[in-house]
Design a protein around this motif. Structure first.
Motif, PDB file in Angstrom:
ATOM      1  N   THR A 180       4.419   8.673  10.164  1.00 45.29           N
ATOM      2  CA  THR A 180       2.999   8.441   9.880  1.00 45.29           C
ATOM      3  C   THR A 180       2.877   7.661   8.581  1.00 45.29           C
ATOM      4  OG1 THR A 180       2.341  10.472  10.994  1.00 45.29           O
ATOM      5  CG2 THR A 180       0.768   9.558   9.418  1.00 45.29           C
ATOM      6  N   VAL A 181       2.030   6.645   8.604  1.00 47.54           N
ATOM      7  CA  VAL A 181       1.700   5.915   7.381  1.00 47.54           C
ATOM      8  C   VAL A 181       0.236   6.195   7.074  1.00 47.54           C
ATOM      9  CG1 VAL A 181       1.414   3.637   6.338  1.00 47.54           C
ATOM     10  CG2 VAL A 181       3.421   4.118   7.744  1.00 47.54           C
ATOM     11  N   GLU A 182       0.006   6.764   5.907  1.00 48.14           N
ATOM     12  CA  GLU A 182      -1.352   7.154   5.519  1.00 48.14           C
ATOM     13  C   GLU A 182      -1.647   6.491   4.181  1.00 48.14           C
ATOM     14  OE1 GLU A 182      -1.716  11.368   5.556  1.00 48.14           O
ATOM     15  OE2 GLU A 182      -3.900  11.334   5.300  1.00 48.14           O
ATOM     16  N   VAL A 183      -2.669   5.666   4.157  1.00 45.22           N
ATOM     17  CA  VAL A 183      -2.954   4.894   2.936  1.00 45.22           C
ATOM     18  C   VAL A 183      -4.438   4.991   2.584  1.00 45.22           C
ATOM     19  CG1 VAL A 183      -1.078   3.250   3.362  1.00 45.22           C
ATOM     20  CG2 VAL A 183      -3.370   2.751   4.223  1.00 45.22           C
TER      21      VAL A 183
ATOM     22  N   TYR B 201      -9.698   4.672   9.642  1.00 46.44           N
ATOM     23  CA  TYR B 201      -9.172   3.894  10.755  1.00 46.44           C
ATOM     24  C   TYR B 201      -7.859   4.550  11.174  1.00 46.44           C
ATOM     25  CZ  TYR B 201     -12.467   0.179   9.428  1.00 46.44           C
ATOM     26  OH  TYR B 201     -13.599  -0.544   9.146  1.00 46.44           O
ATOM     27  N   ALA B 202      -7.725   4.825  12.469  1.00 44.19           N
ATOM     28  CA  ALA B 202      -6.506   5.481  12.946  1.00 44.19           C
ATOM     29  C   ALA B 202      -6.011   4.761  14.190  1.00 44.19           C
ATOM     30  CB  ALA B 202      -6.785   6.947  13.263  1.00 44.19           C
ATOM     31  N   PHE B 203      -4.723   4.450  14.191  1.00 42.75           N
ATOM     32  CA  PHE B 203      -4.141   3.767  15.352  1.00 42.75           C
ATOM     33  C   PHE B 203      -2.623   3.924  15.328  1.00 42.75           C
ATOM     34  CE2 PHE B 203      -5.460   0.697  12.033  1.00 42.75           C
ATOM     35  CZ  PHE B 203      -4.249   0.158  11.637  1.00 42.75           C
TER      36      PHE B 203
ATOM     37  N   LEU C 156       0.849  -1.200   0.000  1.00 40.92           N
ATOM     38  CA  LEU C 156       0.000   0.000   0.000  1.00 40.92           C
ATOM     39  C   LEU C 156       0.883   1.248   0.000  1.00 40.92           C
ATOM     40  CD1 LEU C 156      -2.859  -0.865   2.509  1.00 40.92           C
ATOM     41  CD2 LEU C 156      -3.185   0.077   0.215  1.00 40.92           C
ATOM     42  N   LYS C 157       0.555   2.182  -0.870  1.00 35.13           N
ATOM     43  CA  LYS C 157       1.382   3.383  -1.024  1.00 35.13           C
ATOM     44  C   LYS C 157       1.163   4.329   0.157  1.00 35.13           C
ATOM     45  CE  LYS C 157       2.065   6.982  -4.638  1.00 35.13           C
ATOM     46  NZ  LYS C 157       2.885   7.804  -3.858  1.00 35.13           N
ATOM     47  N   ASP C 158       2.266   4.704   0.798  1.00 32.01           N
ATOM     48  CA  ASP C 158       2.213   5.631   1.931  1.00 32.01           C
ATOM     49  C   ASP C 158       2.135   7.053   1.391  1.00 32.01           C
ATOM     50  OD1 ASP C 158       2.487   7.092   4.229  1.00 32.01           O
ATOM     51  OD2 ASP C 158       4.532   6.407   4.673  1.00 32.01           O
ATOM     52  N   LEU C 159       1.040   7.753   1.711  1.00 32.60           N
ATOM     53  CA  LEU C 159       0.804   9.093   1.169  1.00 32.60           C
ATOM     54  C   LEU C 159       1.306  10.196   2.093  1.00 32.60           C
ATOM     55  CD1 LEU C 159      -2.900   8.386   0.114  1.00 32.60           C
ATOM     56  CD2 LEU C 159      -0.888   8.334  -1.372  1.00 32.60           C
ATOM     57  N   SER C 160       1.804   9.819   3.274  1.00 36.10           N
ATOM     58  CA  SER C 160       2.178  10.847   4.253  1.00 36.10           C
ATOM     59  C   SER C 160       3.625  11.294   4.070  1.00 36.10           C
ATOM     60  CB  SER C 160       1.993  10.312   5.667  1.00 36.10           C
ATOM     61  OG  SER C 160       2.538  11.225   6.599  1.00 36.10           O
TER      62      SER C 160
ATOM     63  N   ARG D 114       2.290   6.036  13.406  1.00 34.23           N
ATOM     64  CA  ARG D 114       0.898   6.448  13.456  1.00 34.23           C
ATOM     65  C   ARG D 114       0.292   6.028  12.108  1.00 34.23           C
ATOM     66  NH1 ARG D 114      -3.383   7.166  16.326  1.00 34.23           N
ATOM     67  NH2 ARG D 114      -4.815   8.727  15.549  1.00 34.23           N
ATOM     68  N   VAL D 115      -0.819   5.322  12.142  1.00 32.09           N
ATOM     69  CA  VAL D 115      -1.401   4.772  10.919  1.00 32.09           C
ATOM     70  C   VAL D 115      -2.780   5.372  10.683  1.00 32.09           C
ATOM     71  CG1 VAL D 115      -2.041   2.643   9.691  1.00 32.09           C
ATOM     72  CG2 VAL D 115      -0.176   2.607  11.373  1.00 32.09           C
ATOM     73  N   ILE D 116      -2.986   5.850   9.482  1.00 34.37           N
ATOM     74  CA  ILE D 116      -4.303   6.352   9.092  1.00 34.37           C
ATOM     75  C   ILE D 116      -4.693   5.631   7.799  1.00 34.37           C
ATOM     76  CG2 ILE D 116      -5.689   8.369   8.461  1.00 34.37           C
ATOM     77  CD1 ILE D 116      -3.409  10.046   9.842  1.00 34.37           C
ATOM     78  N   VAL D 117      -5.798   4.920   7.854  1.00 36.38           N
ATOM     79  CA  VAL D 117      -6.292   4.224   6.667  1.00 36.38           C
ATOM     80  C   VAL D 117      -7.584   4.908   6.234  1.00 36.38           C
ATOM     81  CG1 VAL D 117      -7.072   2.040   5.676  1.00 36.38           C
ATOM     82  CG2 VAL D 117      -5.290   2.042   7.449  1.00 36.38           C
ATOM     83  N   HIS D 118      -7.534   5.565   5.080  1.00 39.83           N
ATOM     84  CA  HIS D 118      -8.743   6.165   4.521  1.00 39.83           C
ATOM     85  C   HIS D 118      -9.469   5.066   3.755  1.00 39.83           C
ATOM     86  CE1 HIS D 118      -7.216  10.105   5.615  1.00 39.83           C
ATOM     87  NE2 HIS D 118      -6.091   9.847   4.962  1.00 39.83           N
ATOM     88  N   PHE D 119     -10.513   4.534   4.369  1.00 37.74           N
ATOM     89  CA  PHE D 119     -11.208   3.398   3.783  1.00 37.74           C
ATOM     90  C   PHE D 119     -12.527   3.845   3.152  1.00 37.74           C
ATOM     91  CE2 PHE D 119     -14.393  -0.053   4.317  1.00 37.74           C
ATOM     92  CZ  PHE D 119     -13.867  -0.923   3.375  1.00 37.74           C
ATOM     93  N   ARG D 120     -12.792   3.310   1.975  1.00 38.45           N
ATOM     94  CA  ARG D 120     -14.090   3.563   1.318  1.00 38.45           C
ATOM     95  C   ARG D 120     -14.722   2.230   0.942  1.00 38.45           C
ATOM     96  NH1 ARG D 120     -13.243   6.774  -3.614  1.00 38.45           N
ATOM     97  NH2 ARG D 120     -13.952   5.038  -4.909  1.00 38.45           N
ATOM     98  N   ASN D 121     -15.991   2.112   1.277  1.00 37.96           N
ATOM     99  CA  ASN D 121     -16.719   0.892   0.952  1.00 37.96           C
ATOM    100  C   ASN D 121     -17.519   1.090  -0.328  1.00 37.96           C
ATOM    101  OD1 ASN D 121     -18.095  -1.489   0.808  1.00 37.96           O
ATOM    102  ND2 ASN D 121     -19.465  -1.044   2.546  1.00 37.96           N
ATOM    103  N   ASP D 122     -16.988   0.601  -1.432  1.00 38.98           N
ATOM    104  CA  ASP D 122     -17.729   0.636  -2.700  1.00 38.98           C
ATOM    105  C   ASP D 122     -18.453  -0.679  -2.985  1.00 38.98           C
ATOM    106  OD1 ASP D 122     -17.088   3.247  -3.176  1.00 38.98           O
ATOM    107  OD2 ASP D 122     -15.533   2.850  -4.675  1.00 38.98           O
ATOM    108  N   LEU D 123     -18.556  -1.522  -1.964  1.00 37.43           N
ATOM    109  CA  LEU D 123     -19.319  -2.765  -2.111  1.00 37.43           C
ATOM    110  C   LEU D 123     -20.818  -2.448  -2.027  1.00 37.43           C
ATOM    111  CD1 LEU D 123     -17.300  -4.990   0.414  1.00 37.43           C
ATOM    112  CD2 LEU D 123     -17.094  -5.013  -2.083  1.00 37.43           C
TER     113      LEU D 123
END
Ligand code: CU
Length: 505
Positions: free
Chosen positions: A82-85, A165-167, A73-77, A123-132
C-alpha cells in the motif's frame, strides 16, 4: 454510431468566436501581437534577472543549476503493498525565475509537485486537501482506475475540503504518468499557476537493467509579467484571444521547474529518461545534439522493442521513455533542444516558432568512460487488441474548441458504450492546427494515421492529431463503468469546451 458532423464552407479555422472577438483578432494581427508580447517579456526578464531568458536560443554559457529530480511523495503506509500519501494544493510564493518570486498554486509547496512513486499491484491512497481558494480536482493522467477516483470535472473538491483518492495499480501498467487538476473551465489556469507532478509506476519484472540512472524530466513553459506574477490574461485583451486560439505558451522553458538546468552524465553511461509534456500547449520536438535516442516507451509503458530515433515529438500530456547512451567524450557537453514544429494556424503562429530552443545542458564528467551496459532487444509483449471483436466505430471530429460540432456540456453524454466493448475511434481533425486527443482511464492502440498502419504497437492515452489528419485507435472498455472525459489536451481548448463525455454502462 455518432452523427458525422461536417463543416461546410470552412476555409481556415472554425471556432465559436463572437463577432467582436473575430474583429479584435483581425485588428491586432495576432502573430505580431504575440511576438511583441514575447519581446517585452524577454526584455523584462533580461533586465530583472541574473539568468538570460530569451525567445532565441539560450547560449550554453548561460546554463543554470544542476538538474534535480523532483522529490518523492513520502509513503506513510507500513504495508509494503500500500502506498499512502498526503497531497495538499495550496497557494504559495516561490522563486520560479532567479531574482524574482511568483504567487503560485503548489502541491505540497513545490512546483512541480512531488513525484508519486508506485509499483504494479500497489493499493494507492492519496489523502488530498484543497487549501486553494477555488475548487479543484486531481486527475491521474493515464492511470486505469475507477471513474470515481479519476479527478474529472464531475468530482470537484471544494476549497477547504478533503478527499481521499483510492485506486489499485494493475499489473502491466508500469510506465510514466502525471497528475494535474481537472476542474471544469479552470484546468489551464491551475496548471499555469504550478499544479502538476509526475507519477512513476515500476514493474517487478522490468526488462531494463536496474543499474541505469533514472531521470524524470517534466517539461513545461510559462509566461510572466514584470512583477514576477504568472501572465494569465483573459480574452478581453489581445493576448488572451491569441492564447485561446493557440493555447497558452510562454517564452520561459522549464525542466523540472528549472530554466536550462545541467544534467550530468559520464562517458559510456546509459541513462533512462522519463519525459513528460506538462505544457498547456507547447509541443516538444526533442533532439540531443550528436546523440540518438533509444525510444523504449510511451504513455502506457514500454514498447515491445527499443527503437533508435534522432528526435521525438511529444504533444501535450504525452510521455516518452528514452535511453540516452553516453557516447560523448569526457568533458564534452551537448544540449537537449526542442526543434521547430508548426502546430499552429497561420493567423496566430508565434513569430519565433521556427527557432530551436534549448531545454537542458548535458555535461559529461571528466572521468574515464565506463563500458556501455548490454541493453535488451526485447522489452515485453504487447498483444494487439482484436479488431474482429469491435462492436462500435465512433467518428470523433475535432474543430476549433469543439468536438463533433459541440462544446462540452456536463449534462450530456456524447458517447454511450457497453461495458466490455471493444471499439474503434476515428479521430478526425477538421482544422488547420494540431489537437492532441486524450481519453481518460483507458490505454488504446493506434491502428493507423491517414490510413497508414502504425509501425509500432504501443499503449497510448494521448495522441496528437495533426492538422487535417485522421487517427484511428482501438480501445477495450473492459471495466470501470461510469462517465469518462475525452478532450483536446491543449488546456485552453479543453477549458473552452473541447471535451466530451463517454459513459460506460
Ligand atoms: Cu485543441
Amino acid at each position: 454510431m455518432l452523427p458525422r458532423w461536417r463543416l461546410t464552407g470552412w476555409i481556415g479555422w472554425a471556432h465559436p468566436f463572437t463577432a467582436s472577438r473575430r474583429a479584435l483578432l483581425r485588428a491586432i494581427a495576432p502573430a505580431a501581437a504575440l511576438s511583441l508580447a514575447l519581446g517585452a517579456e524577454v526584455a523584462r526578464a533580461q533586465s530583472n534577472r541574473s539568468i538570460a531568458v530569451s525567445a532565441a536560443p539560450v547560449p550554453v554559457a548561460a546554463r543554470g543549476t544542476t538538474l534535480a529530480n523532483p522529490v518523492t511523495l513520502k509513503d506513510l503506509s507500513p504495508d509494503p503493498r500500500t502506498v499512502e500519501v498526503r497531497l495538499i494544493a495550496a497557494p504559495g510564493r516561490l522563486s520560479l525565475l532567479p531574482g524574482t518570486t511568483t504567487d503560485v498554486y503548489a502541491y505540497n509547496g513545490q512546483v512541480p509537485g512531488p513525484t508519486l512513486m508506485l509499483r504494479e499491484g500497489d493499493r494507492v491512497i492519496v489523502h488530498f486537501r484543497n487549501d486553494l481558494p477555488v475548487p479543484t480536482t486531481v486527475h491521474w493522467h493515464g492511470l486505469h482506475i475507477p471513474a470515481s477516483s479519476d479527478g474529472s470535472p464531475f468530482h470537484p473538491v471544494a476549497p477547504g475540503a478533503q478527499h481521499d483518492y483510492a485506486f489499485t495499480i494493475l499489473p502491466g501498467s508500469a510506465g510514466t504518468y502525471w497528475y494535474h487538476p481537472h476542474p471544469h473551465h479552470q484546468t489551464g489556469y491551475q496548471v499555469a499557476k504550478g499544479l502538476y507532478g509526475a507519477i512513476v509506476v515500476k514493474a517487478a519484472d522490468d526488462p531494463l537493467p536496474a543499474s541505469l540512472p533514472e531521470k524524470v524530466l517534466i517539461l513545461s513553459d510559462n509566461r510572466f509579467l514584470g512583477d514576477g506574477s504568472v501572465d494569465l490574461p483573459d480574452e478581453s485583451v489581445p493576448q488572451g484571444g491569441v492564447d485561446a486560439e493557440n493555447g497558452r505558451e510562454g517564452a520561459i522553458l522549464f525542466v523540472n521547474g528549472q530554466v536550462l538546468p545541467t544534467l550530468a552524465i559520464r562517458s559510456g553511461e546509459v541513462q533512462r529518461w522519463r519525459v513528460i509534456n506538462a505544457s498547456a500547449a507547447r509541443v516538444y520536438r526533442l533532439a540531443l545534439g550528436g546523440h540518438a535516442f533509444l525510444h523504449v516507451g510511451s504513455d502506457g509503458g514500454l514498447f515491445e522493442h527499443p527503437i533508435e530515433v534522432s528526435e521525438i515529438l511529444l504533444a501535450n500530456g504525452e510521455r516518452a521513455e528514452l535511453l540516452v547512451r553516453g557516447t560523448g567524450s569526457p568533458g564534452s557537453r551537448t544540449v537537449l533542444q526542442t526543434l521547430p514544429y508548426d502546430r499552429y494556424i497561420p493567423q496566430t503562429r508565434p513569430r519565433d516558432w521556427n527557432q530551436p530552443r534549448d531545454l537542458m545542458v548535458v555535461q559529461y564528467s571528466t572521468e574515464a568512460p565506463v563500458p556501455l551496459v548490454a541493453l535488451p532487444d526485447v522489452l515485453r509483449p504487447i498483444p494487439a487488441l482484436d479488431t474482429t471483436q469491435v462492436t462500435a466505430t465512433r467518428v470523433v471530429s475535432l474543430s476549433q474548441h469543439m468536438i463533433n460540432g459541440r462544446m462540452m456540456d456536463m449534462s450530456r453524454v456524447d458517447v454511450a458504450a457497453r461495458l466490455g466493448a471493444t471499439e474503434i475511434w476515428q479521430v478526425e481533425n477538421l482544422v488547420g492546427m494540431d489537437h492532441p486527443f486524450h481519453l481518460h482511464g483507458f490505454q488504446f492502440q493506434v491502428l493507423d494515421r491517414n490510413g497508414v498502419p502504425e509501425r509500432v504497437r504501443r499503449w497510448k492515452d494521448t495522441v496528437n492529431v495533426p492538422k487535417h489528419e485522421t487517427v484511428r485507435f482501438i480501445v477495450r472498455l473492459d471495466d470501470h463503468p461510469g462517465k469518462w472525459m475525452f478532450h483536446c489536451h491543449i488546456l485552453d481548448h479543453e477549458d473552452h469546451g473541447m471535451m466530451g463525455i463517454l459513459e460506460i454502462r
